[in-house]
Design a protein around this motif. Structure first.
Motif, short mmCIF file in Angstrom:
data_model
loop_
_atom_site.label_atom_id
_atom_site.label_comp_id
_atom_site.label_asym_id
_atom_site.label_seq_id
_atom_site.Cartn_x
_atom_site.Cartn_y
_atom_site.Cartn_z
N ASP A 155 0.34 13.92 -19.15
CA ASP A 155 0.50 12.74 -20.00
C ASP A 155 0.41 11.43 -19.22
O ASP A 155 0.63 10.36 -19.79
CB ASP A 155 1.84 12.81 -20.74
N GLY A 156 0.10 11.51 -17.92
CA GLY A 156 -0.03 10.30 -17.10
C GLY A 156 1.26 9.86 -16.45
O GLY A 156 1.26 8.92 -15.64
N SER A 157 2.38 10.51 -16.80
CA SER A 157 3.64 10.18 -16.13
C SER A 157 3.60 10.75 -14.71
O SER A 157 2.80 11.64 -14.41
CB SER A 157 4.82 10.77 -16.89
N PHE A 158 4.45 10.23 -13.85
CA PHE A 158 4.44 10.75 -12.48
C PHE A 158 5.84 10.75 -11.90
O PHE A 158 6.74 10.04 -12.34
CB PHE A 158 3.49 9.94 -11.57
N GLY A 159 6.01 11.60 -10.89
CA GLY A 159 7.26 11.66 -10.14
C GLY A 159 6.94 11.66 -8.66
O GLY A 159 6.03 12.37 -8.21
N ILE A 160 7.66 10.86 -7.90
CA ILE A 160 7.47 10.84 -6.45
C ILE A 160 8.18 12.04 -5.85
O ILE A 160 9.35 12.31 -6.16
CB ILE A 160 7.99 9.51 -5.86
N ILE A 161 7.49 12.79 -5.01
CA ILE A 161 8.10 13.97 -4.41
C ILE A 161 8.34 13.78 -2.92
O ILE A 161 9.00 14.62 -2.29
CB ILE A 161 7.25 15.24 -4.66
N ASP A 162 7.81 12.70 -2.33
CA ASP A 162 8.08 12.43 -0.92
C ASP A 162 7.78 10.97 -0.62
O ASP A 162 6.91 10.36 -1.26
CB ASP A 162 7.20 13.33 -0.03
N LEU A 163 8.52 10.41 0.34
CA LEU A 163 8.29 9.04 0.80
C LEU A 163 8.57 9.02 2.29
O LEU A 163 9.60 9.55 2.74
CB LEU A 163 9.23 8.07 0.07
N ASN A 164 7.67 8.44 3.06
CA ASN A 164 7.78 8.47 4.52
C ASN A 164 7.66 7.08 5.12
O ASN A 164 6.90 6.24 4.63
CB ASN A 164 6.67 9.34 5.11
N ASP A 165 8.39 6.88 6.22
CA ASP A 165 8.24 5.66 6.99
C ASP A 165 7.00 5.78 7.89
O ASP A 165 6.86 6.74 8.63
CB ASP A 165 9.48 5.41 7.85
N TRP A 166 6.14 4.83 7.79
CA TRP A 166 4.93 4.69 8.60
C TRP A 166 4.19 6.00 8.85
O TRP A 166 4.22 6.56 9.94
CB TRP A 166 5.23 4.02 9.94
N PRO A 167 3.48 6.51 7.83
CA PRO A 167 2.66 7.71 8.02
C PRO A 167 1.36 7.38 8.74
O PRO A 167 1.18 6.27 9.25
CB PRO A 167 2.40 8.15 6.58
N SER A 168 0.44 8.32 8.75
CA SER A 168 -0.76 8.20 9.58
C SER A 168 -1.84 7.29 9.01
O SER A 168 -2.70 6.82 9.75
CB SER A 168 -1.37 9.58 9.81
N PHE A 169 -1.85 7.07 7.69
CA PHE A 169 -2.90 6.29 7.03
C PHE A 169 -4.29 6.85 7.37
O PHE A 169 -5.28 6.12 7.39
CB PHE A 169 -2.84 4.81 7.45
N ALA A 170 -4.38 8.16 7.64
CA ALA A 170 -5.60 8.74 8.19
C ALA A 170 -6.88 8.39 7.45
O ALA A 170 -7.87 7.99 8.07
CB ALA A 170 -5.45 10.26 8.30
N PRO A 171 -6.93 8.48 6.11
CA PRO A 171 -8.21 8.21 5.44
C PRO A 171 -8.52 6.73 5.28
O PRO A 171 -9.60 6.38 4.82
CB PRO A 171 -8.02 8.87 4.07
N CYS A 172 -7.57 5.85 5.66
CA CYS A 172 -7.79 4.42 5.41
C CYS A 172 -7.27 3.55 6.55
O CYS A 172 -6.99 2.37 6.36
CB CYS A 172 -7.11 4.01 4.10
N ARG A 173 -7.13 4.13 7.74
CA ARG A 173 -6.44 3.40 8.81
C ARG A 173 -7.19 2.16 9.28
O ARG A 173 -6.56 1.18 9.68
CB ARG A 173 -6.10 4.30 9.98
N ASP A 174 -8.53 2.19 9.23
CA ASP A 174 -9.27 1.00 9.67
C ASP A 174 -8.96 -0.20 8.79
O ASP A 174 -8.86 -1.33 9.27
CB ASP A 174 -10.78 1.28 9.68
N GLN A 175 -8.81 0.03 7.48
CA GLN A 175 -8.44 -1.07 6.58
C GLN A 175 -6.96 -1.40 6.71
O GLN A 175 -6.56 -2.57 6.68
CB GLN A 175 -8.73 -0.71 5.12
N ALA A 176 -6.13 -0.36 6.86
CA ALA A 176 -4.68 -0.56 6.84
C ALA A 176 -4.17 -1.31 8.07
O ALA A 176 -3.24 -2.12 7.97
CB ALA A 176 -3.97 0.79 6.73
N ALA A 177 -4.76 -1.06 9.23
CA ALA A 177 -4.21 -1.60 10.48
C ALA A 177 -4.11 -3.13 10.44
O ALA A 177 -3.11 -3.71 10.88
CB ALA A 177 -5.06 -1.15 11.67
N GLY A 178 -5.13 -3.79 9.91
CA GLY A 178 -5.11 -5.24 9.83
C GLY A 178 -4.01 -5.75 8.92
O GLY A 178 -3.32 -6.74 9.24
N HIS A 179 -3.82 -5.08 7.80
CA HIS A 179 -2.74 -5.48 6.87
C HIS A 179 -1.36 -5.28 7.50
O HIS A 179 -0.47 -6.12 7.35
CB HIS A 179 -2.85 -4.67 5.57
N ILE A 180 -1.21 -4.14 8.20
CA ILE A 180 0.08 -3.87 8.86
C ILE A 180 0.36 -4.94 9.92
O ILE A 180 1.45 -5.51 9.98
CB ILE A 180 0.09 -2.47 9.49
#
Length: 289
Positions: free
Chosen positions: A252-277
């Motif tokens: 139905d489009g609802s969601f539940g968070i099942i995990d939250l982490n401090d500073w993960p790897s950003f593996a698929p998007c790290r080139d974009q993420a590093a500048g923002h961080i």
């Protein structure tokens, strides 16, 4: 931009299960981005950081998770140092602390209960309905594969709890198994950066067990902006700025968070993420100067 002296404390490799290269990569890219801004960055690995009795830098960015390192960082924060992610936020991401914080602040999550690993009762298992249970070590992050385990029955769940107890893990989180699409997300609070994707499509082997249970992604429609807002709120609740996590999207489009982490790897998007961080870190470190 004026020069800032910044200390960087990367993650000890034993706290990067299956992600050693990826964790090193996002940390190194962030350090390079800070250097491009004119910052002077000194790197101190966790063991060296613990042995150094004279930390002079008042600006620290870190992916550390070792409990002794977290305590030392907290002491530095209490004495006026700025740390990103805050060591108090890092501790809040230990599983039991995280579960308490998200439950208390009405973040949509999988129904979860904290129990001692010698738990022999039935109340929790009676309360959780559905396909099975996820058992997660409560005192820390997952280090070993078994630290997050699926149990199809309460007998299996009890066996996992017994194994945790033998490993001197004091408590565990028992969570309801949610049915739906697994989505992974990364974000940087205070910026517009937010990235989500379907990990099955990217061959993330860490999630094979969930895929085996729930099947392939059905790509249910959902409000991605709402996910961003809820994930950002959850990160704020625990006190971290650089975050990632997992959510299950229902039919139905609802969601539940099942995990939250401090500073993960950003593996698929790290080139974009590093500048923002790096820009977020720079702005926070210069705002108080």
């Amino acid at each position: 931009m004026s020069e800032l002296n910044i200390l960087g404390v990367p993650r000890n490799r034993k706290f990067s299960p299956n992600h050693i290269g990826n964790d090193d990569a996002i940390f190194s890219l962030t350090a390079k981005e800070l250097e491009k801004m004119g910052c002077k960055v000194r790197i101190s690995f966790e063991d060296d950081f613990l042995q150094n009795e004279n930390i002079t830098e008042q600006k620290i960015f870190t992916m550390a998770r070792q409990k002794e390192v977290v305590k030392k960082l907290q002491a530095l924060e209490e004495n006026g140092a700025q740390v990103i992610n805050s060591a108090f936020g890092i501790e809040n991401c230990f599983r039991t602390n995280l579960t308490n914080a998200l439950n208390l602040n009405n973040i949509p999550v999988a129904e979860s209960y904290i129990v001692p690993t010698d738990y022999l009762g039935d109340e929790v298992f009676d309360a959780i309905t559905g396909k099975g249970y996820w058992i997660k070590r409560g005192d820390f992050h997952a280090i070993h594969k078994e630290d997050v385990s699926f149990a199809a029955s309460r007998e299996e769940a009890r066996e996992i709890l017994r194994e945790y107890a033998l490993r001197d893990i004091p408590d565990a989180v028992i969570s309801k198994h949610l049915i739906g699409d697994l989505v992974k997300f990364y974000g940087v609070r205070g910026t517009d950066f937010f990235f989500w994707f379907y990990p099955y499509d990217n061959n993330h082997h860490k999630y094979v067990e969930y895929q085996n249970i729930n099947g392939n992604s059905a790509y249910y429609a959902f409000d991605a902006d709402k996910l961003k807002n809820v994930a950002t709120e959850a990160a704020g609740v625990v006190g971290i700025d650089v975050y990632g996590g997992d959510a299950i999207i229902g039919k139905d489009g609802s969601f539940g968070i099942i995990d939250l982490n401090d500073w993960p790897s950003f593996a698929p998007c790290r080139d974009q993420a590093a500048g923002h961080i790096a820009r977020m870190i720079y702005e926070k470190f210069t705002k108080s100067n």
